[in-house]
Design an enzyme around this catalytic site. Structure first.
Site, PDB file in Angstrom:
ATOM      1  N   LYS A 259     -30.263 -50.343 121.711  1.00 49.88           N
ATOM      2  CA  LYS A 259     -29.112 -49.478 121.961  1.00 49.88           C
ATOM      3  C   LYS A 259     -27.850 -50.262 121.639  1.00 49.88           C
ATOM      4  O   LYS A 259     -27.837 -51.494 121.729  1.00 49.88           O
ATOM      5  CB  LYS A 259     -29.087 -49.062 123.442  1.00 49.88           C
ATOM      6  CG  LYS A 259     -28.323 -47.798 123.713  1.00 49.88           C
ATOM      7  CD  LYS A 259     -29.141 -46.548 123.465  1.00 49.88           C
ATOM      8  CE  LYS A 259     -28.344 -45.296 123.713  1.00 49.88           C
ATOM      9  NZ  LYS A 259     -29.184 -44.097 123.641  1.00 49.88           N
TER      10      LYS A 259
ATOM     11  N   GLY B  81     -28.099 -24.732 131.559  1.00 48.73           N
ATOM     12  CA  GLY B  81     -27.392 -25.274 130.395  1.00 48.73           C
ATOM     13  C   GLY B  81     -27.929 -24.686 129.107  1.00 48.73           C
ATOM     14  O   GLY B  81     -29.072 -24.924 128.738  1.00 48.73           O
TER      15      GLY B  81
ATOM     16  N   VAL C 154     -29.268 -27.539 122.782  1.00 49.74           N
ATOM     17  CA  VAL C 154     -30.715 -27.532 122.999  1.00 49.74           C
ATOM     18  C   VAL C 154     -31.144 -26.297 123.794  1.00 49.74           C
ATOM     19  O   VAL C 154     -32.092 -25.586 123.421  1.00 49.74           O
ATOM     20  CB  VAL C 154     -31.181 -28.810 123.735  1.00 49.74           C
ATOM     21  CG1 VAL C 154     -32.678 -28.754 124.007  1.00 49.74           C
ATOM     22  CG2 VAL C 154     -30.836 -30.056 122.927  1.00 49.74           C
TER      23      VAL C 154
HETATM   24  P1  NAD Z   1     -24.659 -29.596 124.954  1.00 49.78           P
HETATM   25  O1  NAD Z   1     -23.411 -30.296 125.383  1.00 49.78           O
HETATM   26  O2  NAD Z   1     -24.666 -28.874 123.663  1.00 49.78           O
HETATM   27  O3  NAD Z   1     -25.128 -28.554 126.080  1.00 49.78           O
HETATM   28  C1  NAD Z   1     -25.031 -28.818 127.442  1.00 49.78           C
HETATM   29  C2  NAD Z   1     -24.686 -27.487 128.111  1.00 49.78           C
HETATM   30  O4  NAD Z   1     -24.734 -27.670 129.527  1.00 49.78           O
HETATM   31  C3  NAD Z   1     -23.290 -26.991 127.767  1.00 49.78           C
HETATM   32  O5  NAD Z   1     -23.364 -25.643 127.364  1.00 49.78           O
HETATM   33  C4  NAD Z   1     -22.515 -27.163 129.065  1.00 49.78           C
HETATM   34  O6  NAD Z   1     -21.504 -26.202 129.249  1.00 49.78           O
HETATM   35  C5  NAD Z   1     -23.634 -26.977 130.080  1.00 49.78           C
HETATM   36  N1  NAD Z   1     -23.368 -27.532 131.412  1.00 49.78           N
HETATM   37  C6  NAD Z   1     -22.669 -28.632 131.758  1.00 49.78           C
HETATM   38  N2  NAD Z   1     -22.666 -28.783 133.075  1.00 49.78           N
HETATM   39  C7  NAD Z   1     -23.388 -27.767 133.593  1.00 49.78           C
HETATM   40  C8  NAD Z   1     -23.754 -27.386 134.902  1.00 49.78           C
HETATM   41  N3  NAD Z   1     -23.375 -28.107 135.959  1.00 49.78           N
HETATM   42  N4  NAD Z   1     -24.502 -26.276 135.062  1.00 49.78           N
HETATM   43  C9  NAD Z   1     -24.889 -25.543 134.003  1.00 49.78           C
HETATM   44  N5  NAD Z   1     -24.557 -25.852 132.725  1.00 49.78           N
HETATM   45  C10 NAD Z   1     -23.836 -26.951 132.537  1.00 49.78           C
HETATM   46  O7  NAD Z   1     -25.787 -30.731 124.995  1.00 49.78           O
HETATM   47  P2  NAD Z   1     -27.248 -30.657 124.343  1.00 49.78           P
HETATM   48  O8  NAD Z   1     -27.226 -31.423 123.071  1.00 49.78           O
HETATM   49  O9  NAD Z   1     -27.744 -29.254 124.386  1.00 49.78           O
HETATM   50  O10 NAD Z   1     -28.074 -31.548 125.369  1.00 49.78           O
HETATM   51  C11 NAD Z   1     -28.456 -31.057 126.641  1.00 49.78           C
HETATM   52  C12 NAD Z   1     -29.145 -32.151 127.432  1.00 49.78           C
HETATM   53  O11 NAD Z   1     -30.292 -32.620 126.730  1.00 49.78           O
HETATM   54  C13 NAD Z   1     -28.283 -33.401 127.669  1.00 49.78           C
HETATM   55  O12 NAD Z   1     -28.631 -33.963 128.915  1.00 49.78           O
HETATM   56  C14 NAD Z   1     -28.718 -34.333 126.571  1.00 49.78           C
HETATM   57  O13 NAD Z   1     -28.509 -35.700 126.910  1.00 49.78           O
HETATM   58  C15 NAD Z   1     -30.198 -34.013 126.489  1.00 49.78           C
HETATM   59  N6  NAD Z   1     -30.805 -34.313 125.196  1.00 49.78           N
HETATM   60  C16 NAD Z   1     -30.323 -33.745 124.064  1.00 49.78           C
HETATM   61  C17 NAD Z   1     -30.907 -34.029 122.831  1.00 49.78           C
HETATM   62  C18 NAD Z   1     -30.409 -33.384 121.575  1.00 49.78           C
HETATM   63  O14 NAD Z   1     -31.109 -33.459 120.554  1.00 49.78           O
HETATM   64  N7  NAD Z   1     -29.261 -32.734 121.573  1.00 49.78           N
HETATM   65  C19 NAD Z   1     -32.014 -34.908 122.773  1.00 49.78           C
HETATM   66  C20 NAD Z   1     -32.510 -35.470 123.952  1.00 49.78           C
HETATM   67  C21 NAD Z   1     -31.893 -35.162 125.161  1.00 49.78           C
END
Ligand code: NAD
Length: 354
Positions: A74, A174, A178
């Site tokens: 990292k 959320g 994803v």
């Molecule tokens: P994103 O920012 O696109 O989506 C997150 C969503 O959660 C947003 O719509 C936000 O408004 C919502 N949110 C925030 N706080 C909230 C709450 N308290 N209650 C309900 N909704 C809430 O992020 P993402 O890329 O979709 O990733 C989502 C999660 O998955 C994160 O924890 C990220 O670390 C993890 N993740 C993502 C990936 C990836 O490929 N994008 C890979 C591995 C892990």
């Protein structure tokens, strides 16, 4: 603190760009160390190092359990005093990565984007998550959602002896990149889905696209359902939420879902099956890792589908060894690092490492 557990920690300071960055290589037992670069305003250099050490070790376990021929690492760039992610800063950072000769391979993380990876790529080939225009795989989120979907089928087998999600109820917390894609897969599979998000536009888009229902984001974890699916923030499984859960299982994309490791035991005591986040959300890293062989979408999808087997194996190990799924996931990763790591040390007649 780095201790003997870590292979290499490298600090870089570049006067002309103002770059201050740390790359941590936790392990290369299975291959080059892959892990994202975090661009963040840290309180101190020590705080940045602590974060990088913790995250690098996590990547060793994630990559190993995902079946990748990659170790864990990292990097962090200290945002303080940089004046933003300029071309100069990112290219200086690319040069820094290049000095490690491929022992560390970077990707997107909190505070960095696909465009940043493209800029870094101008200075080094040891970067993934670049744009399709440059031969990369682009946004990893659809791949992550696809992987979570396959993991959920393994959860269904563990719970009900059948991979079908038809008629099962999922509460998705959320619906960002994803979560939105995952809801699409779940609806296609015949599931009953309820969603929540703090961003009303994201809720509206998901309801309009897939005809699902929505609830107050403060109450989604307490929604009666088969599976609670965290796809927002970390730490959502904690002392407050566990007594309020009305689900049979917790399985979703969010990183670091458990506020503390002990919450794995609390879930088990409550009779709730937990799928460790780093096992089920590995679709994104599997997808970007495919870029190292010249990205092929079909091959990447096949490899992402193996999350079904990975989740099944962790849940089976947990059941058979009488430990929480979190402990089982670490055991599965460690066993592969030991076994495959040993094989990689076998040397041929010319000293080649196989
Ligand atoms: P994103 O920012 O696109 O989506 C997150 C969503 O959660 C947003 O719509 C936000 O408004 C919502 N949110 C925030 N706080 C909230 C709450 N308290 N209650 C309900 N909704 C809430 O992020 P993402 O890329 O979709 O990733 C989502 C999660 O998955 C994160 O924890 C990220 O670390 C993890 N993740 C993502 C990936 C990836 O490929 N994008 C890979 C591995 C892990």
């Amino acid at each position: 603190m780095a201790g003997e557990d870590y292979e290499q920690v490298v600090f870089n300071y570049d006067r002309s760009s103002g770059l201050r960055a740390i790359i941590v290589i936790h392990s290369t037992a299975l291959g080059p160390a892959l892990g994202g670069t975090r661009y963040w305003q840290f309180d101190s250099e020590e705080a940045a190092l602590t974060d990088a050490l913790r995250l690098a070790k996590g990547m060793t376990y994630k990559n190993a359990a995902a079946g990748l021929d990659l170790g864990g690492g990292k990097a962090v760039i200290l945002a303080e005093g940089t004046g933003g992610k300029s071309e100069e800063l990112l290219r200086a950072y690319g040069r820094f990565i290049d000095t490690l000769g491929g022992r560390y391979i970077t990707a997107e993380d909190v505070g960095t984007t696909g465009d940043d990876m493209d800029m870094i790529h101008r200075e080094t080939r040891w970067v993934t998550g670049i744009s399709p225009a440059y031969g990369g795989s682009g946004d990893p989120s659809p791949a992550t959602a696809y992987g979570v979907m396959h993991g959920l089928r393994a959860v269904a087998i563990e719970l009900w002896g059948d991979p079908s999600l038809d008629g099962r109820r999922f509460a998705v917390q959320g619906v960002g990149k994803v979560g939105h894609a995952l809801v699409g897969h779940l609806v296609d599979a015949g599931a009953d889905v309820v969603v929540a998000d703090v961003n009303p536009e994201h809720v509206e888009r998901t309801v309009a696209d897939f005809g699902v229902t929505s609830v107050d984001p403060l109450k989604i974890h307490a929604e009666p359902c088969d599976v609670f699916v965290p796809c927002a923030l970390g730490g959502v499984i904690n002392d407050q939420t566990i007594p309020e859960l009305r689900c049979t299982a917790v399985a979703g994309a969010a990183n670091n879902q458990l506020l503390r490791p002990g919450h794995a035991d609390a879930l088990a005591e409550a009779g709730i099956l937990y799928t460790p986040d780093f096992i089920i959300n590995a679709g994104g890293v599997i997808n970007v890792a495919d870029e190292l062989n010249g990205y092929d979408e079909r091959r990447a999808r096949l490899r992402i589908e193996s999350i079904f087997r990975n989740v099944a194996k962790v849940l089976e190990t947990s059941r058979k060894e009488g430990v929480t799924p979190s402990v089982a996931a670490n055991r599965v990763a460690e066993a592969r690092i030991r076994a495959v790591g040993r094989i990689r040390q076998i040397r041929g007649p010319q000293g080649a490492t196989f």
